[in-house]
Design a protein around this motif. Structure first.
Motif, PDB file in Angstrom:
ATOM      1  N   TYR A   1     -44.291  37.574 -27.852  1.00 50.74           N
ATOM      2  CA  TYR A   1     -45.475  37.605 -27.485  1.00 50.74           C
ATOM      3  C   TYR A   1     -45.870  36.378 -26.797  1.00 50.74           C
ATOM      4  O   TYR A   1     -46.491  36.311 -25.644  1.00 50.74           O
ATOM      5  CB  TYR A   1     -46.653  37.951 -28.508  1.00 50.74           C
ATOM      6  N   HIS A   2     -45.465  35.361 -27.379  1.00 50.31           N
ATOM      7  CA  HIS A   2     -45.745  33.839 -26.283  1.00 50.31           C
ATOM      8  C   HIS A   2     -44.816  33.819 -25.047  1.00 50.31           C
ATOM      9  O   HIS A   2     -45.677  33.515 -24.082  1.00 50.31           O
ATOM     10  CB  HIS A   2     -45.306  32.704 -27.332  1.00 50.31           C
ATOM     11  N   LEU A   3     -43.838  34.422 -25.141  1.00 46.87           N
ATOM     12  CA  LEU A   3     -42.992  34.451 -23.934  1.00 46.87           C
ATOM     13  C   LEU A   3     -43.687  35.489 -22.892  1.00 46.87           C
ATOM     14  O   LEU A   3     -43.803  35.156 -21.709  1.00 46.87           O
ATOM     15  CB  LEU A   3     -41.445  34.963 -24.034  1.00 46.87           C
ATOM     16  N   VAL A   4     -44.242  36.405 -23.297  1.00 49.32           N
ATOM     17  CA  VAL A   4     -44.729  37.410 -22.484  1.00 49.32           C
ATOM     18  C   VAL A   4     -45.987  36.930 -21.984  1.00 49.32           C
ATOM     19  O   VAL A   4     -46.362  37.021 -20.766  1.00 49.32           O
ATOM     20  CB  VAL A   4     -45.138  38.939 -23.066  1.00 49.32           C
ATOM     21  N   MET A   5     -46.660  36.103 -22.580  1.00 50.25           N
ATOM     22  CA  MET A   5     -48.063  35.557 -22.246  1.00 50.25           C
ATOM     23  C   MET A   5     -47.719  34.373 -21.311  1.00 50.25           C
ATOM     24  O   MET A   5     -48.628  34.261 -20.301  1.00 50.25           O
ATOM     25  CB  MET A   5     -48.825  35.240 -23.361  1.00 50.25           C
ATOM     26  N   THR A   6     -46.867  33.554 -21.693  1.00 52.28           N
ATOM     27  CA  THR A   6     -46.716  32.186 -20.885  1.00 52.28           C
ATOM     28  C   THR A   6     -45.543  32.138 -19.850  1.00 52.28           C
ATOM     29  O   THR A   6     -45.416  31.351 -19.029  1.00 52.28           O
ATOM     30  CB  THR A   6     -46.477  31.134 -22.121  1.00 52.28           C
ATOM     31  N   LYS A   7     -44.494  32.989 -20.048  1.00 52.17           N
ATOM     32  CA  LYS A   7     -43.440  32.905 -18.991  1.00 52.17           C
ATOM     33  C   LYS A   7     -43.056  34.267 -18.589  1.00 52.17           C
ATOM     34  O   LYS A   7     -41.936  34.577 -18.130  1.00 52.17           O
ATOM     35  CB  LYS A   7     -42.006  32.586 -20.168  1.00 52.17           C
ATOM     36  N   GLN A   8     -44.121  34.881 -17.830  1.00 55.16           N
ATOM     37  CA  GLN A   8     -44.240  35.976 -17.060  1.00 55.16           C
ATOM     38  C   GLN A   8     -43.233  35.795 -15.768  1.00 55.16           C
ATOM     39  O   GLN A   8     -42.265  36.822 -15.629  1.00 55.16           O
ATOM     40  CB  GLN A   8     -45.560  36.538 -16.609  1.00 55.16           C
ATOM     41  N   LYS A   9     -43.269  34.832 -15.052  1.00 54.50           N
ATOM     42  CA  LYS A   9     -42.523  34.794 -14.009  1.00 54.50           C
ATOM     43  C   LYS A   9     -41.102  34.296 -14.108  1.00 54.50           C
ATOM     44  O   LYS A   9     -39.963  35.200 -13.646  1.00 54.50           O
ATOM     45  CB  LYS A   9     -43.110  33.407 -13.129  1.00 54.50           C
ATOM     46  N   THR A  10     -40.828  33.902 -15.204  1.00 53.65           N
ATOM     47  CA  THR A  10     -39.336  33.477 -15.805  1.00 53.65           C
ATOM     48  C   THR A  10     -38.740  35.039 -15.949  1.00 53.65           C
ATOM     49  O   THR A  10     -37.708  35.032 -15.867  1.00 53.65           O
ATOM     50  CB  THR A  10     -39.491  32.499 -17.014  1.00 53.65           C
ATOM     51  N   ILE A  11     -39.618  35.865 -16.762  1.00 53.80           N
ATOM     52  CA  ILE A  11     -39.078  37.089 -17.310  1.00 53.80           C
ATOM     53  C   ILE A  11     -38.449  37.810 -16.196  1.00 53.80           C
ATOM     54  O   ILE A  11     -37.540  38.339 -15.912  1.00 53.80           O
ATOM     55  CB  ILE A  11     -39.897  37.743 -17.964  1.00 53.80           C
ATOM     56  N   LEU A  12     -39.513  38.065 -15.207  1.00 58.02           N
ATOM     57  CA  LEU A  12     -39.220  38.690 -14.072  1.00 58.02           C
ATOM     58  C   LEU A  12     -38.331  38.452 -13.090  1.00 58.02           C
ATOM     59  O   LEU A  12     -37.413  38.983 -12.548  1.00 58.02           O
ATOM     60  CB  LEU A  12     -40.643  38.717 -13.108  1.00 58.02           C
ATOM     61  N   ILE A  13     -37.964  36.892 -12.755  1.00 55.84           N
ATOM     62  CA  ILE A  13     -36.849  36.468 -12.123  1.00 55.84           C
ATOM     63  C   ILE A  13     -35.502  36.576 -12.918  1.00 55.84           C
ATOM     64  O   ILE A  13     -34.582  36.922 -12.295  1.00 55.84           O
ATOM     65  CB  ILE A  13     -36.922  34.781 -12.179  1.00 55.84           C
ATOM     66  N   THR A  14     -35.437  36.335 -14.278  1.00 55.13           N
ATOM     67  CA  THR A  14     -34.458  36.783 -15.209  1.00 55.13           C
ATOM     68  C   THR A  14     -33.876  38.169 -14.979  1.00 55.13           C
ATOM     69  O   THR A  14     -32.634  38.525 -14.690  1.00 55.13           O
ATOM     70  CB  THR A  14     -34.606  36.549 -16.495  1.00 55.13           C
ATOM     71  N   PHE A  15     -34.742  39.119 -14.956  1.00 54.59           N
ATOM     72  CA  PHE A  15     -34.326  40.391 -14.848  1.00 54.59           C
ATOM     73  C   PHE A  15     -34.047  40.752 -13.212  1.00 54.59           C
ATOM     74  O   PHE A  15     -33.241  41.529 -13.086  1.00 54.59           O
ATOM     75  CB  PHE A  15     -35.239  41.353 -15.135  1.00 54.59           C
ATOM     76  N   GLY A  16     -34.627  39.888 -12.386  1.00 53.36           N
ATOM     77  CA  GLY A  16     -34.265  40.320 -11.139  1.00 53.36           C
ATOM     78  C   GLY A  16     -32.747  39.740 -10.631  1.00 53.36           C
ATOM     79  O   GLY A  16     -31.920  40.510  -9.974  1.00 53.36           O
ATOM     80  N   VAL A  17     -32.386  38.568 -11.284  1.00 48.65           N
ATOM     81  CA  VAL A  17     -30.922  38.184 -11.040  1.00 48.65           C
ATOM     82  C   VAL A  17     -30.274  38.975 -11.840  1.00 48.65           C
ATOM     83  O   VAL A  17     -29.095  39.284 -11.173  1.00 48.65           O
ATOM     84  CB  VAL A  17     -31.068  36.584 -11.670  1.00 48.65           C
ATOM     85  N   ALA A  18     -30.620  39.513 -13.123  1.00 46.64           N
ATOM     86  CA  ALA A  18     -29.474  40.616 -13.762  1.00 46.64           C
ATOM     87  C   ALA A  18     -29.638  41.841 -12.890  1.00 46.64           C
ATOM     88  O   ALA A  18     -28.361  42.286 -12.965  1.00 46.64           O
ATOM     89  CB  ALA A  18     -30.401  40.798 -15.121  1.00 46.64           C
TER      90      ALA A  18
END
Length: 749
Positions: free
Chosen positions: A379-396
């Motif tokens: 939940y903390h990641l979803v709320m604070t690291k949204q761009k990081t999550i999107l970039i990670t999945f984009g690279v993947a």
């Protein structure tokens, strides 16, 4: 409304139905028909069936290679081989046994035509001369002597068997006869041999998966549910789902084949998803202060629609397999879908009622501390690291595209048998020493019913054979050309150098008169019918991709040189049909998955009344499927009829957690909660059952990795990987996409 009376009534009626259905299991049978993997309703299949009516099936044979370390031209060895052949000819169903031992050629002499054996078994002095003569005749040598000259081949042709029992009886009798003789080494190959090996392995896998899938699920239930009564109830419902499905298959006449052995394990695992979600929500309602009866009724009311949707999407995922026009794959999809329906019905007809009657002791504080901490991190990641999550999945995603670009469609006829299986080794021996075991069949015909036995036509067929050998890897070919060359050799002293086409018009006419007058084909083998002829032989199995490329190259070359006003052609046969199934696999698979995607998209759009929700739903659910394809591409694992089912199984199941997540999300939004708070409550409410079901599903499918079959192993491995990827995507990417793209307006009831 669930109460004591309705619970007892539901359990009694359901039990009676299950018992009546279960009584059919005594009639369950196993099937070994590899012809079932031919493409359905295909013009080539229709042509092949008509062709077999004239010339017989191209795979009704058993190949036997007898090895002798001292050399095959030894009198005692050849005499034992001769005795073996006599015994094989006496087996019921055997039509003809051909070998170097009993092979003869007809020679024209001043005294008339005489039949001369290639080998004089009773004259040791003559055997050396015979061996020299045989090696001078490539058409005999290549057919009956291995490349290393250590073994000789026997071709046993048999009638077409209507069922597995008759086919197995033939193979058993062949093995019994072989046991009476001592040879240094014996290799056997052919369709009946391969089918028997498949069925034995299928039966072993069936029992293994059923036992160990049940044991694995039991362990998982004990870990996560803990209440012995509820563990027993959950396992019972899963087993009853399997019983109902297998009973239904028996009632409609479906026999267990290599793919349908997966169904019991799939159902044991998949049926757990609904049970876990029901149990988890009942515990949650009870922890919030509801009485047990109220908690059960609230759970059925709130979760019922979501589990109905997950059952629908899972069934849809399996039903997409009907797009792959191969009967065993269609059956796997249809009967798995039926089983999922049975699992859903049994879950809601039995599990809430059992909870009501058994009254398990729920603890008020039920949440696992480890899982709670993990969900807090997410939940903390979803709320604070949204761009990081999107970039990670984009690279993947970019890496996934690279892997998919390396993916190929390819298959081998015996690849599913275990690596060190003796039957598989025998097939490979014939590939390396005798030009292959894979049947090669081709038809040629003359327009306007013109005569096959003419100089122009036979010359063209001879050139086709040469091209087929060079391009298609076709060996040991038999055709009208074989008849003509044999007659010409016969008319010219039987010398090896005269096994060729006639040179003068007079010689041609003389050969054709002998063929018609002597009814040669009736005496030896049939290769023509009116203006239609067949070219048959064997080829090595280099894979369907190689075969497709070779076939395309062959057709291009032949179309450029062949005068179709004189002769036309068509490649046919069982091998060609299997290769065509693989060739059209990619397009059919994409059609099926596209249909499943559309249905799931409609469900998601309906739940949230938003077209954006379609995109939000598809991304985290298509990503695991694409990841599987990428990993297969990177590791060189091809798509074929065996691995194609991975995508449908994965997509059908990974959507379930997304539906549960969105259903809870919708419930929270309908209650008037803000988007951020709704996501928080959804992650903590559905996170634990989603994680638990993923662990159970992954553990259940991981059992397939112990299969003897490569395709089943790959199914277990890659489906398990897709579950893990889907779990990560559902608990990270999905809520981020919702926050970014879903309108934040309040949902009206």
């Amino acid at each position: 409304m669930i109460n004591k009376k309705s619970s007892i009534l539901s359990i009694v009626i359901t039990s009676i139905v299950v018992l009546l259905m279960g009584s059919q299991l005594v009639h369950l049978k196993f099937n070994n028909d590899l012809d079932a993997f031919f493409p359905l309703d295909d013009p080539d299949l229709i042509y092949y069936k008509d062709f077999t009516d004239k010339f017989g099936y191209d795979n009704d044979y058993i190949l036997i290679a007898l090895k002798n370390d001292q050399g095959i031209f030894q009198a005692d060895f050849l005499q034992r081989a001769d005795s073996l052949i006599s015994d094989l000819e006496d087996i019921v169903g055997v039509k003809k046994v051909i070998s170097l031992v009993n092979l003869s050629k007809v020679i024209k002499t001043p005294m008339g035509f005489i039949e001369v054996p290639y080998l004089h078994l009773d004259n040791t002095d003559e055997l050396l001369k015979d061996s020299i003569k045989v090696y001078k005749e490539p058409h005999v040598r290549d057919q009956f002597i291995s490349e290393d000259s250590q073994s000789t081949k026997i071709i046993l042709s048999h009638r077409k068997f209507e069922n597995k029992k008759l086919s197995d009886a033939l193979v058993s009798q062949v093995y019994e006869v072989m046991d009476n003789y001592q040879f240094d080494k014996v290799h056997m190959a052919g369709r009946p041999i391969g089918e028997r090996a498949y069925v034995w392995a299928v039966q072993e896998d069936f029992s293994f998966f059923l036992i160990f899938s049940g044991a694995t699920i039991l362990i998982m239930l004990i870990i996560f549910i803990r209440r012995p009564s509820m563990v027993a109830a959950s396992l019972l419902i899963s087993l009853l789902s399997v019983v109902m499905t297998l009973s239904f298959m028996t009632l409609v006449g479906k026999e267990i084949d290599i793919l349908s052995t997966l169904i019991p394990s799939i159902l044991l695992v998949v049926s757990m998803s609904d049970i876990i979600h029901l149990f988890a929500h009942a515990q949650e309602a009870y922890a919030q202060g509801a009485t047990l009866p109220d908690a059960i009724n609230q759970t059925v009311k709130k979760v019922g629609f979501a589990t109905f949707l997950t059952s629908v999407t899972t069934a849809v995922g399996f039903i997409t397999l009907i797009s792959i026009r191969v009967q065993p794959i269609i059956d796997l999809g249809m009967y798995s879908a039926v089983g999922i329906v049975f699992a859903f019905l049994l879950t809601y007809l039995l599990f809430p009622q059992m909870m009501f009657l058994i009254k398990p002791r729920f603890k008020r504080k039920r949440q696992n501390k480890l899982l709670k901490s993990f969900l807090q991190v997410l939940y903390h990641l979803v709320m604070t690291k949204q761009k990081t999550i999107l970039i990670t999945f984009g690279v993947a995603f970019l890496l996934v595209l690279v892997g998919i670009s390396k993916l190929q469609i390819n298959a081998y006829l015996i690849e599913d048998l275990p690596k060190n299986d003796p039957v598989k080794e025998d097939f490979m021996y014939f590939d390396s020493q005798y030009g292959g075991t894979k049947p090669f069949t081709m038809s040629v015909w003359t327009p306007d019913s013109a005569e096959i036995y003419s100089k122009e036509v036979i010359t063209l067929i001879d050139s086709i054979e040469t091209l087929a050998h060079e391009t298609l890897n076709a060996n040991n070919l038999v055709s009208p050309v074989t008849i003509v060359k044999s007659i010409y050799q016969m008319q010219n002293g039987g010398f090896a150098k005269n096994y060729k086409l006639p040179e003068t018009d007079t010689e041609w006419k003389k050969v054709f008169r002998a063929i018609k007058k002597g009814q040669i084909e009736q005496r030896f083998f049939k290769v023509t019918e009116n203006n239609l002829a067949q070219i048959s032989g064997f080829s090595k199995d280099f894979g369907s991709r190689d075969a497709t490329l070779r076939s395309k190259k062959f057709s291009e070359k032949l179309d450029q040189s062949l005068d179709k006003s004189v002769l036309d052609y068509r490649i046919t046969g069982s091998s060609q049909l299997i290769e065509k199934s693989h060739e059209t696999l990619s397009m059919n698979l994409m059609k099926g998955l596209f249909g499943a995607v559309i249905i799931v998209s409609i469900i998601a759009g309906y739940m949230f009344k938003s077209w954006r929700m379609i995109l939000i739903t598809l991304i985290p659910n298509l990503f695991p499927i694409m990841a599987i394809a990428a990993v297969m591409g990177f590791f060189g694992i091809p798509i074929n009829l065996g691995t194609s089912i991975i995508f449908a199984i994965s997509f059908g199941i990974v959507v379930d957690d997304t539906i549960h997540f969105l259903s809870k999300m919708r419930e929270e939004r309908l209650s008037g909660r803000s988007m951020v708070y709704a996501i928080k409550r959804t992650i903590f409410a559905t996170g634990e059952p989603i994680i638990v079901t993923t662990i159970i599903l992954t553990s259940g499918f991981a059992i397939f990795c112990f299969s003897q079959f490569a395709a089943t192993f790959n199914t277990g491995l890659f489906v398990s990987v897709s579950f893990i990827v889907a779990l990560i995507a559902d608990l990270t990417l999905l809520p981020v996409l919702i926050l970014y793209f879903l309108p934040r307006r309040n949902l009206g009831r």
